[in-house]
Design a protein around this motif. Structure first.
Motif, mmCIF file in Angstrom:
data_model
loop_
_atom_site.group_PDB
_atom_site.id
_atom_site.type_symbol
_atom_site.label_atom_id
_atom_site.label_comp_id
_atom_site.label_asym_id
_atom_site.label_seq_id
_atom_site.Cartn_x
_atom_site.Cartn_y
_atom_site.Cartn_z
ATOM 1 N N ALA A 68 0.827 -1.205 0.000
ATOM 2 C CA ALA A 68 0.000 0.000 0.000
ATOM 3 C C ALA A 68 0.861 1.255 0.000
ATOM 4 C CB ALA A 68 -0.929 -0.005 1.207
ATOM 5 N N GLY A 69 1.976 1.206 0.737
ATOM 6 C CA GLY A 69 2.880 2.343 0.760
ATOM 7 C C GLY A 69 3.468 2.640 -0.613
ATOM 8 N N TYR A 70 3.895 1.595 -1.316
ATOM 9 C CA TYR A 70 4.445 1.782 -2.661
ATOM 10 C C TYR A 70 3.384 2.292 -3.631
ATOM 11 C CZ TYR A 70 8.953 -0.432 -1.670
ATOM 12 O OH TYR A 70 10.207 -0.711 -1.188
ATOM 13 N N VAL A 71 2.195 1.709 -3.566
ATOM 14 C CA VAL A 71 1.122 2.131 -4.478
ATOM 15 C C VAL A 71 0.751 3.585 -4.229
ATOM 16 C CG1 VAL A 71 -1.303 1.794 -5.091
ATOM 17 C CG2 VAL A 71 0.195 -0.183 -4.805
ATOM 18 N N CYS A 72 0.593 3.942 -2.960
ATOM 19 C CA CYS A 72 0.263 5.327 -2.623
ATOM 20 C C CYS A 72 1.364 6.278 -3.088
ATOM 21 C CB CYS A 72 0.048 5.454 -1.111
ATOM 22 S SG CYS A 72 -0.276 7.135 -0.543
ATOM 23 N N GLY A 135 12.284 1.578 -6.570
ATOM 24 C CA GLY A 135 13.523 2.164 -6.079
ATOM 25 C C GLY A 135 14.469 1.179 -5.419
ATOM 26 N N GLY A 136 14.109 -0.108 -5.429
ATOM 27 C CA GLY A 136 14.994 -1.130 -4.865
ATOM 28 C C GLY A 136 15.314 -0.876 -3.405
ATOM 29 N N GLU A 137 16.587 -1.006 -3.052
ATOM 30 C CA GLU A 137 17.008 -0.844 -1.663
ATOM 31 C C GLU A 137 16.908 0.600 -1.187
ATOM 32 O OE1 GLU A 137 20.852 -2.478 -1.127
ATOM 33 O OE2 GLU A 137 20.245 -4.548 -1.512
ATOM 34 N N ASP A 138 16.853 1.544 -2.129
ATOM 35 C CA ASP A 138 16.741 2.957 -1.751
ATOM 36 C C ASP A 138 15.306 3.351 -1.412
ATOM 37 O OD1 ASP A 138 19.470 3.380 -2.158
ATOM 38 O OD2 ASP A 138 19.169 3.754 -4.305
ATOM 39 N N GLY A 139 14.365 2.531 -1.819
ATOM 40 C CA GLY A 139 12.966 2.848 -1.556
ATOM 41 C C GLY A 139 12.420 3.892 -2.514
ATOM 42 N N LEU A 140 11.165 4.206 -2.341
ATOM 43 C CA LEU A 140 10.488 5.201 -3.173
ATOM 44 C C LEU A 140 10.583 6.543 -2.455
ATOM 45 C CD1 LEU A 140 8.770 5.181 -5.846
ATOM 46 C CD2 LEU A 140 6.773 5.192 -4.368
ATOM 47 N N GLN A 141 11.511 7.382 -2.903
ATOM 48 C CA GLN A 141 11.805 8.625 -2.194
ATOM 49 C C GLN A 141 11.107 9.817 -2.845
ATOM 50 O OE1 GLN A 141 16.004 9.162 -1.436
ATOM 51 N NE2 GLN A 141 16.381 6.965 -1.381
ATOM 52 N N GLY A 142 11.074 10.908 -2.092
ATOM 53 C CA GLY A 142 10.531 12.155 -2.620
ATOM 54 C C GLY A 142 9.038 12.143 -2.852
ATOM 55 N N GLY A 223 -0.139 1.634 6.022
ATOM 56 C CA GLY A 223 1.082 1.760 5.235
ATOM 57 C C GLY A 223 1.053 2.937 4.280
ATOM 58 N N ALA A 224 -0.089 3.170 3.631
ATOM 59 C CA ALA A 224 -0.217 4.304 2.711
ATOM 60 C C ALA A 224 -0.082 5.622 3.463
ATOM 61 C CB ALA A 224 -1.565 4.225 1.989
ATOM 62 N N THR A 225 -0.694 5.696 4.638
ATOM 63 C CA THR A 225 -0.607 6.913 5.449
ATOM 64 C C THR A 225 0.822 7.143 5.912
ATOM 65 O OG1 THR A 225 -2.867 6.501 6.226
ATOM 66 C CG2 THR A 225 -1.561 8.096 7.448
ATOM 67 N N LYS A 226 1.498 6.090 6.296
ATOM 68 C CA LYS A 226 2.884 6.200 6.748
ATOM 69 C C LYS A 226 3.789 6.727 5.633
ATOM 70 C CE LYS A 226 6.613 3.319 8.694
ATOM 71 N NZ LYS A 226 7.518 3.312 7.530
ATOM 72 N N THR A 227 3.523 6.309 4.407
ATOM 73 C CA THR A 227 4.316 6.792 3.271
ATOM 74 C C THR A 227 4.182 8.299 3.104
ATOM 75 O OG1 THR A 227 4.241 4.700 2.058
ATOM 76 C CG2 THR A 227 4.528 6.697 0.752
ATOM 77 N N LEU A 228 2.977 8.814 3.265
ATOM 78 C CA LEU A 228 2.775 10.259 3.153
ATOM 79 C C LEU A 228 3.437 11.003 4.307
ATOM 80 C CD1 LEU A 228 -0.936 10.649 1.970
ATOM 81 C CD2 LEU A 228 1.157 10.913 0.635
ATOM 82 N N GLN A 231 7.142 10.631 3.625
ATOM 83 C CA GLN A 231 7.455 10.924 2.220
ATOM 84 C C GLN A 231 8.418 9.899 1.629
ATOM 85 O OE1 GLN A 231 8.237 15.329 3.383
ATOM 86 N NE2 GLN A 231 7.353 15.448 1.326
ATOM 87 N N LEU A 232 8.234 8.662 2.082
ATOM 88 C CA LEU A 232 9.111 7.574 1.667
ATOM 89 C C LEU A 232 8.397 6.238 1.811
ATOM 90 C CD1 LEU A 232 12.000 6.308 1.120
ATOM 91 C CD2 LEU A 232 12.287 6.334 3.619
ATOM 92 N N ALA A 233 8.489 5.410 0.776
ATOM 93 C CA ALA A 233 8.031 4.023 0.861
ATOM 94 C C ALA A 233 9.283 3.164 0.970
ATOM 95 C CB ALA A 233 7.210 3.643 -0.368
ATOM 96 N N SER A 234 9.525 2.641 2.154
ATOM 97 C CA SER A 234 10.781 1.966 2.441
ATOM 98 C C SER A 234 10.681 0.466 2.220
ATOM 99 C CB SER A 234 11.199 2.249 3.891
ATOM 100 O OG SER A 234 12.307 1.468 4.262
#
Length: 316
Positions: A68-72, A135-142, A223-228, A231-234
């Motif tokens: 959910a974090g990645y999708v969001c 983003g692999g090991e770096d995650g979805l940043q920004g 998970g989606a809320t945590k990403t916001l 500002q990172l999907a880890s």
């Protein structure tokens, strides 16, 4: 009056007090810290619905949190949707993944069910590493927080906190109503005596699957809320370690209790925050030791032990 009746009578008042505390909390405590607690508390409550009330132990709930974090994150950052649409998309994605995982896992019980969920979650972890868009090991940043409904700027921590608080309250309400509905009573019956539930004519597999989907969707909402918030999907959000943490939070707070997962999540997040700077990587070892001590000393969890204390004291 027994402890269960006493607590049920006092629960609305307690929830009201906690709600008021939640409203004023960001003016007394660092908002980002509070938001992290709320995200993990919702995650733990969702897991508790599955284990504490349906009796299904999942070792792969991190898959829903992370997916959910990645999708969001991709919806908000790459597609440009507003944050509420991103959270909704992440929640739906987690629910669909929960339907897929649940359809496969509920065919087995006990440790076999748990290991199937773990194996499926590790597949999600592998995909998160391999797919370029994550983003692999770096995650979805920004990932930008954006503007709620195109109007409210969520870059302000106070505004973001109240959105997270509202989402947590909504998720908690869904869980509370589910538990106290006829559906929730059937889940408890399945947990206590599945063969008897089957003999009474209930489609046990269907009820388990619905519970799994609800739990997965709410974990995804967290998970989606945590990403916001960050500002990172880890990548750590889809790691098996996150699945272990939510088990720890639930057991520490009190399995099968309403407020236990919230207490457990707040305790674990607070300890991790306080210990991270002073002990570094040893925090995992220390948390494991604390878990062992608490399980041996407080087998019902913090809230469960309080309930037992009330029962022994004969409070009316």
């Amino acid at each position: 009056m027994n402890s269960t009746t006493y607590l049920e009578n006092k629960l609305p008042l307690l929830l009201g007090v906690l709600f008021v505390i939640g409203l004023i909390a960001p003016f007394a405590v660092y908002p980002t810290f509070l938001m992290k607690i709320l995200c993990y508390a919702l995650f733990a409550c969702a897991f508790n619905l599955l284990l504490g009330f349906a009796g299904l132990l999942s070792f792969g709930h991190a898959a829903f949190l992370g997916t959910a974090g990645y999708v969001c994150g991709m919806m908000v950052r790459d597609v440009g949707v507003t944050p509420e649409v991103g959270i909704l998309a992440g929640t739906v994605a987690a629910g669909l993944l929960g339907w897929l995982f649940g359809s496969l896992a509920i065919k087995r019980t006990g440790i076999y069910f748990a290991m199937i969920t773990l194996a499926l979650a590790q597949m999600v972890f592998f995909l998160a590493i391999q797919i370029k868009e994550t983003g692999g090991e770096d995650g979805l940043q920004g990932v930008p927080r954006g503007h709620l409904f195109g109007l409210l700027d969520l870059s302000d921590n106070i505004a973001m906190y109240y959105l997270v608080f509202a989402i947590f309250c909504f998720g908690f309400f869904v869980i509370y109503r589910t538990i106290h509905s006829p559906f929730g009573q059937i889940l408890k019956a399945i947990r206590e005596n599945e063969p008897r539930a089957i003999s009474l004519g209930y489609d046990v597999a269907k009820f388990k699957l619905i519970a799994f989907i609800i739990s997965a969707a709410l974990a995804g909402m967290a998970g989606a809320t945590k990403t916001l918030v960050f500002q990172l999907a880890s990548l750590s959000d889809v790691h098996w370690h996150a699945s272990g943490e939510v088990v720890l939070m639930t057991l520490l707070g009190g399995l099968g209790t309403i407020l236990g997962p919230i207490v457990g999540a707040a305790t674990i997040v607070a300890l991790q925050t306080q210990l991270a700077d002073s002990v570094g990587s040893w925090v995992t070892v220390i948390m494991g030791g604390i878990f062992v001590i608490c399980v041996l000393s407080f087998r019902r969890g913090i809230v469960g032990e309080l309930q037992a204390l009330i029962k022994r004291s004969g409070v009316n």
